[in-house]
Design an enzyme around this catalytic site. Structure first.
Site, short mmCIF file in Angstrom:
data_model
loop_
_atom_site.label_atom_id
_atom_site.label_comp_id
_atom_site.label_asym_id
_atom_site.label_seq_id
_atom_site.Cartn_x
_atom_site.Cartn_y
_atom_site.Cartn_z
N THR A 45 1.33 1.45 -2.69
CA THR A 45 2.13 2.51 -2.04
C THR A 45 2.28 2.35 -0.54
OG1 THR A 45 0.15 3.85 -1.82
CG2 THR A 45 1.52 4.26 -3.77
N SER B 67 -3.50 8.28 7.45
CA SER B 67 -4.87 8.76 7.31
C SER B 67 -5.51 9.14 8.64
CB SER B 67 -5.72 7.69 6.61
OG SER B 67 -5.49 6.43 7.20
N HIS C 81 -8.93 6.14 4.37
CA HIS C 81 -9.39 5.06 5.26
C HIS C 81 -9.27 5.45 6.73
CE1 HIS C 81 -8.81 1.85 1.91
NE2 HIS C 81 -10.01 2.40 1.88
N SER D 157 -7.14 0.74 7.19
CA SER D 157 -6.05 1.58 6.71
C SER D 157 -4.81 0.73 6.55
CB SER D 157 -5.80 2.73 7.70
OG SER D 157 -4.53 3.28 7.48
N SER D 158 -4.41 0.51 5.31
CA SER D 158 -3.28 -0.37 5.04
C SER D 158 -2.01 0.14 5.71
CB SER D 158 -3.07 -0.48 3.53
OG SER D 158 -1.87 -1.16 3.25
N HIS E 48 -7.68 -4.45 -1.78
CA HIS E 48 -7.49 -3.05 -1.40
C HIS E 48 -7.86 -2.17 -2.59
CE1 HIS E 48 -5.52 0.73 -0.28
NE2 HIS E 48 -5.65 0.30 0.95
N GLU F 115 -6.75 0.60 -3.71
CA GLU F 115 -5.64 1.07 -4.55
C GLU F 115 -5.21 -0.03 -5.52
OE1 GLU F 115 -2.15 2.66 -2.52
OE2 GLU F 115 -0.93 2.01 -4.22
N CYS G 42 -0.49 12.51 5.81
CA CYS G 42 0.50 12.72 4.74
C CYS G 42 -0.06 13.75 3.77
CB CYS G 42 0.75 11.41 4.01
SG CYS G 42 -0.76 10.79 3.21
N HIS H 160 -7.36 6.75 -3.00
CA HIS H 160 -6.77 5.47 -3.39
C HIS H 160 -6.82 5.22 -4.88
CE1 HIS H 160 -8.30 5.12 0.79
NE2 HIS H 160 -7.06 4.77 0.96
S1 SF4 Z 1 0.27 7.17 -1.44
FE1 SF4 Z 1 -1.21 7.17 0.24
S2 SF4 Z 1 0.04 7.24 2.09
FE2 SF4 Z 1 1.36 7.82 0.40
S3 SF4 Z 1 1.29 10.05 0.28
FE3 SF4 Z 1 -0.29 9.30 -1.07
S4 SF4 Z 1 -2.14 9.18 0.17
FE4 SF4 Z 1 -0.41 9.35 1.57
#
Ligand code: SF4
Length: 528
Positions: free
Chosen positions: A385, A487, A262, A443-444, A345, A347, A233, A295
């Site tokens: 997220t 990821s 991750h 990796s969630s 986690h 994040e 992403c 994160h």
């Molecule tokens: S929140 Fe995480 S999965 Fe979503 S765009 Fe950002 S890095 Fe990527």
């Protein structure tokens, strides 16, 4: 030398002559299988393999092909176009690199002109069976390899030398082919070690035989449905680019708090280039530069970095930063913030740290029932997220039921990448026998992709690499869905496709549910 157990093949090898002269049979999952042809150059090798075969396993015939390149070429001529399914060449061979020991198995990736795409799958299956297995190129030579020659071949990248595999592997034509050679002798072992080395190699061959049967059972014609979008992403690409740019500018080491994203492949690659991943800031030397991962971090971590005089470059994904800002805003307005997410986690830890007095983590509807907000009229919710859309909806529904006046975030907290990948994998899961999800266990968003498939009734497996694919998963499977978490690098998907293609004819098509064009700007510290 390449063979340590001299066993000259007899002229007019009877096993070779016994090859049936009927047309080739393609392998199709679910149909009567065309037998596995196991080519073994010498009688003693053929005997070890026969003894190892499992009676109820995939049907197999052992063919003694004869010793040396000339006999191998003759046998290859007989094998070509015969009614076999997969072909495997098994035997002993000369280890070329110093780290190989007698009894180690080398699964050929390139063997003469043949490419054995499924080698990583077979090697990993051998390892899971308790054997020592490596993948790498195998060379076939027409003479016994002397000690000095071993070093030269090793320098060319070969792991093992033998005198038969090349022509036999080439005889597979388009059929699945595997080459497994057990190391019988190595460059640093004196001749006195030949007998024990040969016995170790034969024992390894015997133990490998049933695993090769499992490999054959997994062979077949298949299709892969690729989910689109998949893999990196915008937030992950940005975070990786930040570390790469810091490495370019400052050289190694570059300290990164937590895994930048991750994924073990990404982390390993950056480590090899000089990144040093640490769990906490006390592992970073005073005055050094530290990168915060995608994160995000809590304000306490930022304060600690400032107190230590560390130069911080923040790779927090802007969509995570948005959730942090919402947490601060709701808390400042006197709201109790219900943060829907998974305990532990990174994040979630970071977001909780923005307003710890006002934020409560809710993972389930039961957690919602147990909430005791200061004022039930002033409750807001936020989300991690990378949640599953369905799971988050269940918890937010329970919140809405209990707190009808609840405030919601300005826009969805589950990010576009998570939502898009879940929708895409749902689309391929519907038409697949199973789904492979490339991603690491921590990796969630990758784990959520597996859950999305399972919720849709399709079995799914999370794999870090092709080697994690267990052959038993593939038996009888004709359509495989394939995706990758946000990821997971695109290269892993390509490797998985290459490995599956080594098991038989593979058609690959992509089902794109949406396209993505989002890009995030880089922090000023690394902008050109
Ligand atoms: S929140 Fe995480 S999965 Fe979503 S765009 Fe950002 S890095 Fe990527």
């Amino acid at each position: 030398m390449t063979q340590t157990i001299p066993q000259p093949a007899t002229p007019g090898n009877p096993a070779t002559a016994a090859v049936p002269a009927t047309p080739a049979v393609p392998v199709t999952p679910g149909r009567d299988p065309a037998p596995l042809l196991l080519c073994a150059p010498m009688r003693i090798e053929a005997r070890a393999i026969r003894r190892g075969l499992t009676a109820g396993g995939y049907p197999a015939q052992v063919l003694r092909t004869g010793y040396g390149t000339t006999r191998a070429a003759q046998a290859a001529g007989l094998v070509r176009d015969r009614p076999f399914g997969p072909i495997a060449v098994l035997g002993v061979g000369a280890g070329l690199t110093a780290d190989l020991r007698p009894g180690d198995l080398v699964v050929g990736t390139e063997v003469g002109a043949a490419t054995c795409g499924s080698a990583p799958l077979l090697a990993a299956e051998l390892e899971r069976a308790g054997l020592r297995a490596r993948t790498g190129p195998i060379t076939t030579v027409d003479h016994l390899v002397r000690r000095s020659e071993r070093s030269a071949l090793a320098a060319e990248g070969y792991l093992l030398a033998d005198m038969e595999s090349g022509p036999l592997a080439a005889a597979a034509g388009g059929r699945p082919v595997a080459v497994v050679r057990a190391v019988s002798d190595t460059g640093d072992r004196p001749l006195a070690g030949l007998v024990s080395g040969g016995l170790a190699a034969l024992a390894a061959l015997r133990a490998a035989a049933p695993v090769v049967q499992r490999w054959a059972a997994a062979c077949g014609t298949r299709q892969v449905l690729l989910a689109g979008p998949r893999s990196f992403c915008a937030g992950v690409e940005r975070a990786i680019e930040i570390v790469e740019r810091v490495l370019q500018r400052q050289g190694e080491p570059v300290y990164v708090r937590k895994q930048i994203v991750h994924n073990t492949r990404v982390v390993g690659d950056l480590e090899s280039r000089g990144a040093v991943f640490v769990d906490e800031l006390d592992q970073v030397p005073d005055g050094a530069t530290v990168v915060f991962s995608a994160h995000g971090v809590s304000p306490a971590v930022r304060a600690e970095a400032s107190r230590r005089g560390l130069a911080v470059i923040d790779a927090t994904c802007p969509l995570v930063s948005k959730v942090h800002a919402e947490a601060r805003r709701f808390a400042a307005d006197g709201y109790t913030v219900a943060l829907i997410g998974h305990a532990g986690h990174e994040e979630v830890e970071g977001t909780l740290g923005e307003a710890p007095e006002s934020t409560v983590l809710v993972q389930t509807p039961q957690d919602v029932a147990a909430m005791t907000p200061r004022d039930s009229e002033r409750v807001a919710y936020l989300m991690q997220t990378t949640l599953s859309v369905e799971e988050a909806a269940e918890v937010s529904g329970a919140l809405r039921e209990r707190f009808p006046a609840m405030r919601a975030p300005g826009s969805d907290d589950i990010c576009y990448a998570t939502t898009n990948r879940q929708a895409a994998v749902r689309a391929v899961a519907a038409g697949s026998d199973l789904v492979l999800v490339a991603g690491s266990a921590n990796s969630s968003n990758s784990v959520r992709l597996v859950e999305t498939c399972e919720r849709a009734g399709t079995p799914a497996y999370l794999i870090d690499s092709a080697a994690d694919i267990q052959l038993s998963w593939l038996t009888g499977v004709s359509t495989i869905g394939l995706t990758a978490g946000a990821s997971a690098p695109p290269a892993v998907v390509e490797e998985i496709i290459a490995a599956l293609a080594g098991l038989g004819a593979l058609s690959v098509s992509e089902r794109v549910t949406t396209t993505e064009s989002i890009r995030f700007g880089l922090p000023k510290e690394v902008r050109q």
